[in-house]
Design an enzyme around this catalytic site. Structure first.
Site, PDB file in Angstrom:
ATOM      1  N   ASP A 147       0.902   7.463  10.876  1.00 15.41           N
ATOM      2  CA  ASP A 147       1.018   6.526  11.062  1.00 15.41           C
ATOM      3  C   ASP A 147       1.249   5.962  12.575  1.00 15.41           C
ATOM      4  OD1 ASP A 147      -0.926   4.471   9.716  1.00 15.41           O
ATOM      5  OD2 ASP A 147       0.432   5.329   8.425  1.00 15.41           O
ATOM      6  N   HIS A 263      -1.194  -5.554   1.591  1.00 16.80           N
ATOM      7  CA  HIS A 263      -0.091  -4.912   1.090  1.00 16.80           C
ATOM      8  C   HIS A 263       0.151  -5.656   0.035  1.00 16.80           C
ATOM      9  CE1 HIS A 263       0.100  -2.700   4.796  1.00 16.80           C
ATOM     10  NE2 HIS A 263       0.812  -1.910   4.010  1.00 16.80           N
ATOM     11  N   ASP A 334      -7.861   2.730   2.324  1.00 14.70           N
ATOM     12  CA  ASP A 334      -7.138   2.407   2.697  1.00 14.70           C
ATOM     13  C   ASP A 334      -5.628   3.127   2.307  1.00 14.70           C
ATOM     14  OD1 ASP A 334      -4.659   1.316   4.561  1.00 14.70           O
ATOM     15  OD2 ASP A 334      -5.599  -0.212   4.642  1.00 14.70           O
TER      16      ASP A 334
END
Length: 408
Positions: A147, A263, A334
C-alpha cells in the site's frame, strides 16, 4: 453350255452389286493440341500452429500450484524467514539457506503473490534483497504488492528507515485539478517501488469523497468530484505503469459514500444503480486489461436487495464490474481479514464465495492454510469447476507475462 456360263456371270454381277460399299470418311482427324493441360494442385498446407507456452505451462501445473496463484499473503502468514539483520551482517551461506527455506515453503504453498506492511520493512537494502530472494525462490514470478498511496497510507514513505518523498494526501494533489500532478506522483512512487523490487501498488484510490462522515476514505481520495477523481486516479496509474508497477484501483463499487469502516463492519451505500453510474463508477470506467481493480467489502442494498459485501457478490463483481463496465483486467479482493468478512464467514467460505462472484486474487484470507485447502477441495469435488479455475489461472499467468516479465 454357253447359256450356263452366261447365267453364272449374271448371278455373280448381281451378288457384287448387293455388297455395300464402305462410307467415305468426312470427319477431320483429331487435331493435336500443344496447349499445356492444367496441373492438379494440392491445397496449400497450413503451417503448424505453435502451442501457446502459457497453456502448456498451465497444463503442467498441479492442482495445488493452480490454486496457489489465487492468493496473495504476508510473509508472516506463511512463516517465511525474513531478513532482519543489517545486510552486511549476513553471509552468502546464510542467504542461500534462507532462500532454500523459502523455496520449501513455496513448494507446499505456491502462492501467487506476497504483500508487505510496515512490520516487514527494515531498510532499503533489506527490502531490496528480500524481494529479490522471494522472486528467486518462486517457480512462477510473484506479485509483490504494497500500500503506497501517498499521504497517510504509505508504508515506505512514512517509515522512519526510508528517506523518501512524502505527499500530504491524494486530496491535496487532486486539489490542483491538474492530472499532471497525479502523473508525477505516480512516477515518483513507482520509481522507488521498482527500485526496491515491488511490482504492484495497491493504489490509486479511485473513490469519490462524497460523504463527509466517511471514517476511512476522506482525503485518501483525490476529489469529491467524480470526474476529477477519475482523471487523477488514471493519471497516477499511468505514472506507476511508466515505472513498471501494476496499479490497483480501489475500492469498487466505491467507498467514498459510505459511513462505515469495512475494517470493522460491512460498509454500505444506499445509492441506486443510476446514481452509482453517474458518480462512483466514473473513475473505474475505461480501465485497461493490464490494470487491476480491488473490490471492497461494500454492500449495495438498493442494487442487490441484500447486504452481501461486493467481494462476495456475483451481481456486483461480474454483473457490474465485468459486464456493465467492461473491465478485462484482474480483480482482487480487499483484505479478507477485515471484520466485514471475518465476523460472518470463515476464511475458506469467504475465499470460495469471492471466486464464485468473479474475483480472481484473494488478498490475505483468514486462516490461509484452511482457505487454501478449502479451494483445493472445492475443485476436487466439482463445487468450483476446474475449467473455471483454469481460466482464472491462465489469465493470471498472461497478466504476469505482460506486466511482470517472461514466465518461461
Amino acid at each position: 453350255m454357253k447359256k450356263l456360263l452366261t447365267l453364272a456371270a449374271l448371278l455373280l454381277a448381281l451378288l457384287w452389286g448387293c455388297t455395300p460399299t464402305p462410307p467415305e470418311t468426312t470427319e477431320a482427324p483429331p487435331e493435336t493440341t500443344t496447349e499445356a493441360q492444367p496441373e492438379t494442385t494440392q491445397p496449400p498446407t497450413e503451417a503448424p500452429t505453435e502451442p501457446d507456452p502459457l497453456v502448456l505451462q498451465l497444463e503442467s501445473m498441479t492442482l495445488e500450484e493452480k490454486v496457489g496463484q489465487l492468493f496473495m499473503v504476508t510473509p508472516g502468514t506463511l512463516g517465511l524467514p525474513q531478513i532482519k539483520a543489517p545486510m552486511e551482517a549476513l553471509s552468502q551461506e546464510q542467504l542461500s539457506q534462507m532462500e532454500n527455506a523459502i523455496r520449501e515453503i513455496f513448494a507446499k504453498y505456491p502462492v501467487g503473490g506476497i504483500v508487505q506492511f510496515a512490520a516487514d520493512l527494515y531498510s532499503p537494502e533489506q527490502i531490496t534483497a528480500y524481494n529479490a530472494l522471494l522472486q528467486r525462490a518462486a517457480e512462477i514470478p510473484l506479485f509483490l504488492g504494497i500500500d503506497e498511496e501517498g499521504g497517510t497510507v504509505a508504508r515506505l514513505a512514512n517509515h522512519s528507515a526510508f528517506d523518501l518523498p512524502q505527499y500530504q494526501s491524494a486530496g491535496a494533489v487532486g486539489a490542483s485539478g491538474n492530472p499532471e500532478d497525479a502523473l508525477k506522483m505516480g512516477q515518483t512512487i513507482g520509481a522507488y517501488l521498482g527500485e526496491y523490487g515491488f511490482n504492484m501498488d495497491f493504489a490509486p484510490v479511485a473513490d469519490v469523497n462524497t460523504n463527509p462522515n466517511n471514517p476511512v476514505i476522506g482525503n485518501r481520495a483525490f476529489s469529491s468530484d467524480c470526474n476529477v477523481a477519475g482523471q487523477m486516479a488514471k493519471a497516477m496509474a499511468e505514472g506507476l505503469e511508466e515505472q513498471g508497477i501494476v496499479p490497483v484501483f480501489k475500492h469498487f463499487p466505491g467507498h467514498g459514500d459510505t459511513a462505515q469502516d469495512s475494517h470493522e463492519e460491512v460498509a454500505y451505500s444506499h445509492k441506486t444503480l443510476e446514481e452509482l453510474q453517474a458518480c462512483e463508477f466514473i473513475p473505474f470506467s475505461g480501465l485497461t486489461e493490464n490494470q487491476c481493480v480491488m473490490v471492497g467489502h461494500i454492500a449495495l442494498p438498493e442494487v442487490t436487495g441484500d447486504m452481501t459485501p461486493a467481494t462476495l457478490s456475483s451481481e456486483i463483481v461480474t454483473g457490474l464490474l465485468r459486464e456493465k463496465l467492461g473491465f478485462r483486467g484482474l480483480i482482487l479482493t480487499d483484505s479478507m481479514v477485515m471484520e466485514a468478512i471475518t465476523d460472518n464467514y470463515s476464511g475458506a467460505e469467504a475465499s470460495l464465495l469471492a471466486l464464485e462472484a468473479g474475483c480472481q486474487v484473494i488478498l490475505q484470507p483468514e486462516d490461509f492454510p484452511s482457505a487454501f485447502a478449502g479451494v483445493v477441495e472445492a475443485v476436487e469435488s466439482g463445487t468450483f469447476p476446474e475449467e473455471q479455475l483454469n481460466a482464472v489461472v491462465l489469465q493470471i499467468l498472461r497478466f504476469k507475462q505482460e506486466t511482470c516479465g517472461n514466465l518461461s
